[in-house]
Every structure is written in structure tokens, then in C-alpha cells.
Scaffold this active site. Sequence first.
Site, PDB file in Angstrom:
ATOM      1  N   GLY A 123      45.777  44.026  33.923  1.00 25.88           N
ATOM      2  CA  GLY A 123      46.011  43.763  35.494  1.00 25.88           C
ATOM      3  C   GLY A 123      44.767  44.443  36.060  1.00 25.88           C
ATOM      4  N   CYS A 124      44.840  44.934  37.492  1.00 25.09           N
ATOM      5  CA  CYS A 124      43.593  45.077  38.335  1.00 25.09           C
ATOM      6  C   CYS A 124      43.321  46.359  38.205  1.00 25.09           C
ATOM      7  CB  CYS A 124      43.951  44.788  39.740  1.00 25.09           C
ATOM      8  SG  CYS A 124      44.135  43.045  40.178  1.00 25.09           S
TER       9      CYS A 124
END
Length: 392
Positions: A166-167
Site C-alpha cells: 500500500g501507500c
Amino acid sequence: MAATMTVEEVRKAQRAEGPATVLAIGTATPANCVYQADYPDYYFKITKSDHMADLKEKFKRMCDKSQIRKRYMHLTEEILQDNPNMCAYMAPSLDARQDIVVVEVPKLGKAAAQKAIKEWGQPRSKITHLVFCTTSGVDMPGADYQLTKMLGLRPSVKRLMMYQQGCFAGGTVLRLAKDLAENNRGARVLVVCSEITAVTFRGPHEFDSLVGQALFGDGAAAVIVGADPDESVERPLFQLVSASQTILPDSEGAIDGHLREVGLTFHLLKDVPGLISKNIERALEDAFKPLGIDDWNSVFWIAHPGGPAILDMVEAKVNLNKERMRATRHVLSEYGNMSSACVLFIMDEMRKRSAEDGHTTTGEGMDWGVLFGFGPGLTVETVVLHSVPVTA
């Protein structure tokens, strides 16, 4: 008989002398560009959702407030017309999505890596390690293997494949590259983050927040990291001074992603910006206290642009001058949220803008800087950077 080395002597010989350093940066996007002003009409038309008038108005407001001007997407109108299940809200479509990303993720990563290798200027046979990160699709052997073949890297290159992070993972890859470079004398680590939204694109629904559809874009970024650079042939850009990861308190479930038959679904709580801003000062203090720094306007900033609300609330919390987030906001505006690749795009923008604006260092004229990754968990990656003098 010659005396054998001790374990301590072996370890000393294995380790680099100096800190890990970013030696080159490359970025790439798909050719297909979408403008945010036009996107709500396009999105509701291609997903056959124009009858959802109230939802479309809500989505338009979200896009207007996103501070994004344009994004790049591999998914074209033609691809979506050929894959109608990807346009539905919850239709089985994982096979179609996987078929796209397992090919396109390494391909986009290759484009970014080639630019980084060209800037570095050294033979690719000198690359000793490869770290590949994506939240887009899963396969075996992975995108790291595919990229090794595509670039013609040595079969003995030491690979690490990171899926579904993810980010925050733009910070993670730098933390790993730092440890690899500093613990393996002479190592040159190729780091690649490649993200394609084909796994997350879906039609609108009243139960969906639509935040991901309004913010996410495609992109790949690559950096080469090594310690003790040979400055006769290598040009340092940023030193990686320290790196840490933490899970924010009381943040469980704030950002979740689930890979299912319908693709990768994201669930975000409204209070994500609040949770991050509430904890940002502690992260800064933990990172910079050993350096005697407590003025957050005296360091350059590279922050994952999860969305404008996160940046606004972080700025307000630590009383940042608007120019500190200039490179970060520029990347959000021109590319959207590209997950793990974003912070490397921002690093690239910062060193280029620093040179263009006549600053003395790659960090907008400042010596010390911070790079933040925010993502599922909520997990925060904090990397302390040191800039280098700008050279012509």
C-alpha cells in the site's frame, strides 16, 4: 598456514563505510492521460452509471476538491469496453485484472528502471540487489523476476518482492535499500515501485466512498541506492540517514484493502487525515531529536500525498510554511495518488526543482529533510534524508 579471519573481521569487511545514498532516480507513466475536470463524466459514462445523478454530483465535488489536475491510467476506454465486469461495482473480474497487471506492472517498472540506470551511468551488471514493490496483482515468479529478465540483470542478483503493502511502501523500500547497501560493501540496489489501478477500478455505488476512484493514478519510479559512491563516475542525490516504521495508536481498520474475486477493494475511515496529523509531531520528534532539530520549517519535506486533506492537516498541525509541501503538492496535482511510487516522484521533482531554482542543495537549499509514507495499518514510514550540494 595463514591465520583465519575472525567473524568480527569478516563482518567489518562486509560492511560499507558511509551511509546509503540515492544515486539516480527514474519515473514513468502510461501514455493514457485523464484530466480531472473531465473524469466524472467519463467515469459515470464508461461504467453505465449516468442514472446515479446524486452520486455523480458527489463524485464531481470530490474531484473538484482533490487538488489533482490530471492522472495517468493504463485502463483506456477500449480496455474497459472489452471488460465490462471491471466497470461493475462488485462483479467477478479478478482474472481479467490479473491478466493486465502481471504484464503491465513489470513493463512500467522497466521504463522507470531504464531511466534510473541511464542517469546512474554504470553497467547494469553492477546491480547486486533488486527490490520490487507493487500493490497491483500477484504472480509467481513475481514482477521482480520478470524485471530481472527484461533488464538483463545478472541471474545472481538478490531479489526481494513486496506485494500488497500500500501507500506507505515508498518509505519501506528506501529503508530496506538502506540496510542492504550499508551491510553489503559495494552493493548497488535497484528499487522499483510500479502501481497500476487496474486492480482497484470499479463502478460507483452508494456504499462505496469513491475516494480511491477520485485520487488513484498509475506510475512507476525507480532509484539506485548504494553506499560509498565513486564520485568520479557516480553522482549522489540524497543520503539516507535513518529509517523507521510504526503503527499509529487507535488506527486499526482506518485503511483496509481486500483482494477478492471483484479485485482489490479499499475501505477508508473519514478520520485518516486526523489520525495522521495527530501523530505527525511525535514521528518528527523521534526522528530528529538525535540531530538536535525541532524546527519543522528548517527541513525539506517529501510526504506521501494520500489526499489534500492529509497534507492540509499535517501543515496546520506543525505550522508548516506552504512552500515546504510544494514538491509534494505538485506531484499530487500532476499524477494523483500513485501509492508507493509517489514519494520517489516527489524526490525526483525536488532535486530537479532545486537545481532549476538555483538552490545550493538537492533539498531546496536545506541540509536535512524528512520523507513520510502513510498507508494501511495505519502504518507510517519515516526516513531522515540529508541533501547534497547541487552540481551543474
